[in-house]
Design a protein around this motif. Structure first.
Motif, PDB file in Angstrom:
ATOM      1  N   GLN A  66       0.846  -1.196   0.000  1.00  0.00           N
ATOM      2  CA  GLN A  66       0.000   0.000   0.000  1.00  0.00           C
ATOM      3  C   GLN A  66       0.877   1.239   0.000  1.00  0.00           C
ATOM      4  O   GLN A  66       1.722   1.412   0.881  1.00  0.00           O
ATOM      5  CB  GLN A  66      -0.939   0.048   1.208  1.00  0.00           C
ATOM      6  CG  GLN A  66      -1.871   1.263   1.132  1.00  0.00           C
ATOM      7  CD  GLN A  66      -2.601   1.588   2.427  1.00  0.00           C
ATOM      8  OE1 GLN A  66      -2.417   0.914   3.439  1.00  0.00           O
ATOM      9  NE2 GLN A  66      -3.415   2.622   2.401  1.00  0.00           N
ATOM     10  N   TRP A 113      -1.315  -1.305  -4.130  1.00  0.00           N
ATOM     11  CA  TRP A 113      -2.547  -0.567  -3.863  1.00  0.00           C
ATOM     12  C   TRP A 113      -2.174   0.915  -3.870  1.00  0.00           C
ATOM     13  O   TRP A 113      -1.603   1.417  -2.919  1.00  0.00           O
ATOM     14  CB  TRP A 113      -3.148  -1.026  -2.545  1.00  0.00           C
ATOM     15  CG  TRP A 113      -4.199  -0.149  -1.953  1.00  0.00           C
ATOM     16  CD1 TRP A 113      -4.903   0.856  -2.540  1.00  0.00           C
ATOM     17  CD2 TRP A 113      -4.671  -0.204  -0.592  1.00  0.00           C
ATOM     18  NE1 TRP A 113      -5.777   1.437  -1.645  1.00  0.00           N
ATOM     19  CE2 TRP A 113      -5.658   0.797  -0.442  1.00  0.00           C
ATOM     20  CE3 TRP A 113      -4.352  -1.018   0.502  1.00  0.00           C
ATOM     21  CZ2 TRP A 113      -6.311   1.011   0.767  1.00  0.00           C
ATOM     22  CZ3 TRP A 113      -5.003  -0.802   1.707  1.00  0.00           C
ATOM     23  CH2 TRP A 113      -5.977   0.206   1.832  1.00  0.00           C
ATOM     24  N   THR A 115      -3.050   4.265  -3.228  1.00  0.00           N
ATOM     25  CA  THR A 115      -4.064   4.931  -2.417  1.00  0.00           C
ATOM     26  C   THR A 115      -4.166   6.409  -2.797  1.00  0.00           C
ATOM     27  O   THR A 115      -3.152   7.086  -2.962  1.00  0.00           O
ATOM     28  CB  THR A 115      -3.720   4.801  -0.920  1.00  0.00           C
ATOM     29  OG1 THR A 115      -3.529   3.427  -0.601  1.00  0.00           O
ATOM     30  CG2 THR A 115      -4.817   5.373  -0.046  1.00  0.00           C
ATOM     31  N   TYR A 147     -10.870   9.793   0.623  1.00  0.00           N
ATOM     32  CA  TYR A 147     -12.140   9.097   0.788  1.00  0.00           C
ATOM     33  C   TYR A 147     -13.343  10.029   0.675  1.00  0.00           C
ATOM     34  O   TYR A 147     -14.442   9.708   1.094  1.00  0.00           O
ATOM     35  CB  TYR A 147     -12.114   8.295   2.097  1.00  0.00           C
ATOM     36  CG  TYR A 147     -11.005   7.278   1.989  1.00  0.00           C
ATOM     37  CD1 TYR A 147     -11.125   6.199   1.134  1.00  0.00           C
ATOM     38  CD2 TYR A 147      -9.803   7.461   2.656  1.00  0.00           C
ATOM     39  CE1 TYR A 147     -10.099   5.298   0.958  1.00  0.00           C
ATOM     40  CE2 TYR A 147      -8.760   6.553   2.481  1.00  0.00           C
ATOM     41  CZ  TYR A 147      -8.913   5.481   1.628  1.00  0.00           C
ATOM     42  OH  TYR A 147      -7.889   4.594   1.432  1.00  0.00           O
ATOM     43  N   ASP A 187      -8.762   2.370  -4.758  1.00  0.00           N
ATOM     44  CA  ASP A 187      -9.880   2.456  -3.818  1.00  0.00           C
ATOM     45  C   ASP A 187     -11.205   2.691  -4.530  1.00  0.00           C
ATOM     46  O   ASP A 187     -11.289   3.451  -5.495  1.00  0.00           O
ATOM     47  CB  ASP A 187      -9.681   3.614  -2.840  1.00  0.00           C
ATOM     48  CG  ASP A 187      -8.671   3.302  -1.760  1.00  0.00           C
ATOM     49  OD1 ASP A 187      -9.010   2.530  -0.853  1.00  0.00           O
ATOM     50  OD2 ASP A 187      -7.542   3.833  -1.836  1.00  0.00           O
ATOM     51  N   VAL A 189     -14.962   3.783  -2.834  1.00  0.00           N
ATOM     52  CA  VAL A 189     -15.542   4.212  -1.555  1.00  0.00           C
ATOM     53  C   VAL A 189     -17.060   4.173  -1.715  1.00  0.00           C
ATOM     54  O   VAL A 189     -17.683   5.178  -2.043  1.00  0.00           O
ATOM     55  CB  VAL A 189     -15.056   5.625  -1.172  1.00  0.00           C
ATOM     56  CG1 VAL A 189     -15.491   5.978   0.246  1.00  0.00           C
ATOM     57  CG2 VAL A 189     -13.539   5.722  -1.315  1.00  0.00           C
ATOM     58  N   ARG A 344      -9.892  -1.972  -3.501  1.00  0.00           N
ATOM     59  CA  ARG A 344      -9.997  -2.005  -2.036  1.00  0.00           C
ATOM     60  C   ARG A 344     -11.226  -1.183  -1.690  1.00  0.00           C
ATOM     61  O   ARG A 344     -11.340   0.000  -2.040  1.00  0.00           O
ATOM     62  CB  ARG A 344      -8.735  -1.426  -1.402  1.00  0.00           C
ATOM     63  CG  ARG A 344      -8.766  -1.387   0.126  1.00  0.00           C
ATOM     64  CD  ARG A 344      -9.267  -0.050   0.608  1.00  0.00           C
ATOM     65  NE  ARG A 344      -9.213   0.121   2.050  1.00  0.00           N
ATOM     66  CZ  ARG A 344      -9.724   1.157   2.698  1.00  0.00           C
ATOM     67  NH1 ARG A 344     -10.346   2.131   2.044  1.00  0.00           N
ATOM     68  NH2 ARG A 344      -9.641   1.246   3.998  1.00  0.00           N
ATOM     69  N   TYR A 345     -12.170  -1.816  -0.986  1.00  0.00           N
ATOM     70  CA  TYR A 345     -13.456  -1.190  -0.683  1.00  0.00           C
ATOM     71  C   TYR A 345     -13.428  -0.584   0.719  1.00  0.00           C
ATOM     72  O   TYR A 345     -13.264  -1.288   1.714  1.00  0.00           O
ATOM     73  CB  TYR A 345     -14.574  -2.220  -0.765  1.00  0.00           C
ATOM     74  CG  TYR A 345     -14.797  -2.823  -2.126  1.00  0.00           C
ATOM     75  CD1 TYR A 345     -14.952  -2.022  -3.256  1.00  0.00           C
ATOM     76  CD2 TYR A 345     -14.873  -4.206  -2.287  1.00  0.00           C
ATOM     77  CE1 TYR A 345     -15.176  -2.575  -4.509  1.00  0.00           C
ATOM     78  CE2 TYR A 345     -15.104  -4.775  -3.532  1.00  0.00           C
ATOM     79  CZ  TYR A 345     -15.255  -3.955  -4.635  1.00  0.00           C
ATOM     80  OH  TYR A 345     -15.478  -4.515  -5.870  1.00  0.00           O
ATOM     81  N   ASP A 346     -13.628   0.705   0.786  1.00  0.00           N
ATOM     82  CA  ASP A 346     -13.629   1.430   2.053  1.00  0.00           C
ATOM     83  C   ASP A 346     -14.926   1.161   2.817  1.00  0.00           C
ATOM     84  O   ASP A 346     -16.025   1.243   2.251  1.00  0.00           O
ATOM     85  CB  ASP A 346     -13.493   2.930   1.769  1.00  0.00           C
ATOM     86  CG  ASP A 346     -13.389   3.760   3.024  1.00  0.00           C
ATOM     87  OD1 ASP A 346     -12.308   3.779   3.632  1.00  0.00           O
ATOM     88  OD2 ASP A 346     -14.401   4.387   3.399  1.00  0.00           O
TER      89      ASP A 346
END
Length: 651
Positions: A66, A113, A115, A147, A187, A189, A344-346
């Motif tokens: 990450q 990942w 971010t 996010y 990501d 979100v 990647r699911y927040d």
């Protein structure tokens, strides 16, 4: 006391919301006490991993790196609190060149990942390329929260050398990453979007979130948001002297934000004026969950927990689903077409599990190898999100990470891990292990362990104990402490809200040479340690095989073995591994380590006494068993914070 941001609100409040969305799920205690071990006689608990028993992949486990994209390549060391891009600098997609990516690959990395890639709300003025200004009253920090996504069809303009060509620059990064043999995760979100969501990059036929909502009602199934009818949004009341941009003048910074009617806030707050600790910079997305918690969509039959993604996909064909479901379906397929390999699911637990069945089965139909990683904090929901939601991996935060943190702080015995491992053995291969990420404190920070070396035995145990993937956070392997007040957020974590330089990483980057030319010897040594460990976990097939905890057996059988130590074995058809770690920062050990006879028999060891290599030992060093009828032994010595990882291959 600083402003509490999203990273610090993984609380009971959110668990209650997620439980409402999944009515009928039983709540379990998130922190159970360690099993009281009966050590009056040697105890042998063969905890074979149930899933895929008997199979052995030719390699080890995935390693996910990450990286906070805006910080990775930034060589500016000014680090002024609330500093601008001009003052503090910012990293770019182009900083991840072939050399940089090859150095990331040193850790056995299979996935990166990236971010903070989707275009989120930022303070910088990009109006000349058609991007509207964002209001500091509803943006956290100067660089903004990753996010609070503003446009799902483009990327953060801060990350591009030419912001007008930002999407092309990211596509080139995807290609470079693939050329290095690694996959790309970004990501998504799903639970909320930025208050100022405005996509200027959406393709034809796509409407913005909320564009077609009926704002005269609190709820309607195909509305994207929830509304507080007849009232206007009010900016939260600040506390403890907080001012947006630290009080710096800005044309939109006036304690006002025009939103009529007001929308529910991202964490579910239904107030016109959310609290300063709410996720006030975001609005909650409606997935067809009525305000009373009941569902306005088809429910999955329970037997779908045992069905594959093809069956889940077929279930949703021809069924009417809420509009928000369709919007995110379009978004993820858009990114798959760009070459992204997974998501990647927040805060996935704040969205109903049926949506995940719908979305993830569609993703798998398009790309069966897509990697789907979810942030879920309620252990009682793990199996639902794996089996019904078709997630590949979930955070093993509660209970494993939380317990490991206490062990590292010398507040818990190592035996505390045993009931956790046993409780989740049926879903072990789906649980992601980590010691740092953007939400958690840096190991070296004063509020966590205060010393990066204390992460060494913890990382050995965390990365080798299960079948699931390992996550390495950028600069973790350099002992980054996350010091410094960047502006918004908590100094014990590397900022995700402001422009900043990461000192240990800048020393390693050494002006783009990525050779550690300015690193301290301690940083170089730690990086070498992490690289050796994680590459081993990624390449050795034993870590897809069976597991036997040896800790309780040795507490009884071995003199001088105590609760500062932890041990287990991993094996497949050919590869065998024994792990012994010392968590004490002050105490050394020397003892005979015992292996139970049933393990010796399982491995088919005979009197020829196999020679073991030690992962962290001298290259010429070999260790031998002392075979006996009741139990076999290995002479072990351990310095403070040292681990022994013995391994060999049976022909």
């Amino acid at each position: 006391m600083r402003i509490i941001d999203k990273r610090n609100i993984k609380s009971i409040k959110l668990i209650v919301i997620s439980a409402l969305l999944l009515s009928g799920c039983e709540q379990t205690n998130q922190q159970e006490k360690a099993t009281q071990l009966d050590l009056t006689e040697p105890k042998q608990v063969l905890n074979s991993n149930i899933e895929n028993k008997g199979s052995e992949k030719p390699h080890g486990k995935p390693v996910i790196y990450q990286v906070f994209t805006r910080l990775f390549g930034n060589q500016n060391s000014t680090n002024k609190p609330w500093g601008t891009i001009e003052e503090n600098g910012v990293g770019k997609f182009n900083d991840f060149d072939e050399l940089a990516l090859s150095k990331i690959k040193d850790f056995g990395v299979s996935h990166i990942w990236y971010t903070g890639v989707p275009h989120h709300a930022v303070i910088r003025d990009y109006s000349e390329i058609g991007i509207s200004l964002d209001d500091p009253d509803v943006v956290k920090g100067r660089a903004g929260s990753p996010y609070a996504v503003k446009d799902y069809y483009n990327v953060n303009p801060d990350l591009a050398v030419n912001p007008d060509k930002r999407l092309e620059e990211f596509e080139q990064l995807i290609q470079r990453t693939h050329q290095q043999g690694m996959k790309v995760i970004i990501d998504i979100v799903p639970n909320h979007v930025a208050r100022n969501y405005q996509s200027i990059s959406k393709h034809q036929g796509v409407a913005d979130f909320g564009a077609n909502d009926d704002t005269s009602v609190e709820y309607k199934r195909d509305n994207n948001f929830y509304y507080i009818v007849g009232q206007s949004f009010k900016v939260p009341q600040a506390s403890n002297g907080y001012l947006p941009l630290n009080g710096e003048p800005h044309p939109l910074s006036d304690n006002q934000f025009d939103e009529t009617p007001a929308k529910w806030t991202g964490n579910g707050a239904r107030k016109v004026q959310p609290d300063i600790n709410d996720w006030y910079e975001t609005v909650k997305v409606n997935y067809g969950v009525r305000p009373d918690g009941s569902y306005d969509f088809s429910r999955l039959p329970k037997d779908y927990a045992s069905k594959d993604y093809q069956a889940h996909y077929a279930f949703w064909q021809g069924r009417s689903v809420p509009d928000s479901w369709k919007k995110f379906h379009d978004i993820v397929l858009y990114w798959l077409d760009k070459g992204v390999d997974g998501f990647r699911y927040d805060m996935a637990e704040m969205v109903p599990v049926e949506f995940w069945s719908y979305l993830n089965s569609a993703i798998k139909m398009k790309n069966p190898d897509a990697t789907l990683l979810a942030e879920v904090y309620n252990p009682s929901l793990y199996r639902d999100y794996i089996k019904l939601g078709k997630m590949d991996f979930l955070y093993d935060k509660v209970d494993f990470y939380d317990t490991m943190k206490l062990i590292m702080q010398e507040k818990a015995a190592t035996s505390s891990l045993l009931p956790i491992v046993d409780r989740f053995k049926d879903v072990d291969s789906h649980l992601l292990h980590f010691l740092e990420n953007h939400d958690e404190q840096r190991i070296a920070s004063a509020d966590f362990a205060g010393d990066a070396r204390k992460g060494k035995p913890a990382m050995v145990v965390s990365s080798l104990i299960g079948k699931g993937p390992n996550l390495l956070y950028f600069a973790q392997a350099l002992g980054e402490a996350g010091d410094g007040d960047a502006g918004f957020g908590d100094p014990t974590r590397t900022t995700i809200f402001d422009y900043w330089g990461v000192p240990s990483l800048q020393r390693w980057n050494n002006g783009g040479k990525f050779d550690g030319g300015k690193s301290t010897q301690a940083e170089k040594d730690l990086r070498h340690y992490y690289a050796k460990l994680l590459d081993f976990s990624a390449s050795n097939s034993a870590f897809n095989g069976d597991f036997l905890e040896l800790h309780s057996f040795n507490l009884n059988a071995s003199d001088h073995y105590d609760e500062s130590l932890f041990s287990f074995s991993r094996w497949g058809q050919k590869n065998k591994v024994i792990v012994i770690s010392n968590f004490s920062p002050t105490k050394s050990y020397q003892f005979d380590f015992h292996l139970p006879q049933n393990l010796i028999e399982q491995w088919g060891l005979e009197s020829d006494q196999p020679e073991l290599a030690d992962l962290f030992g001298e290259s010429s060093q070999t260790i031998t068993f002392k075979l006996a009828e009741q139990s076999s032994t290995i002479a072990v010595s351990l310095k403070p914070l040292e681990s022994r990882v013995f391994y060999w291959t049976q022909e």
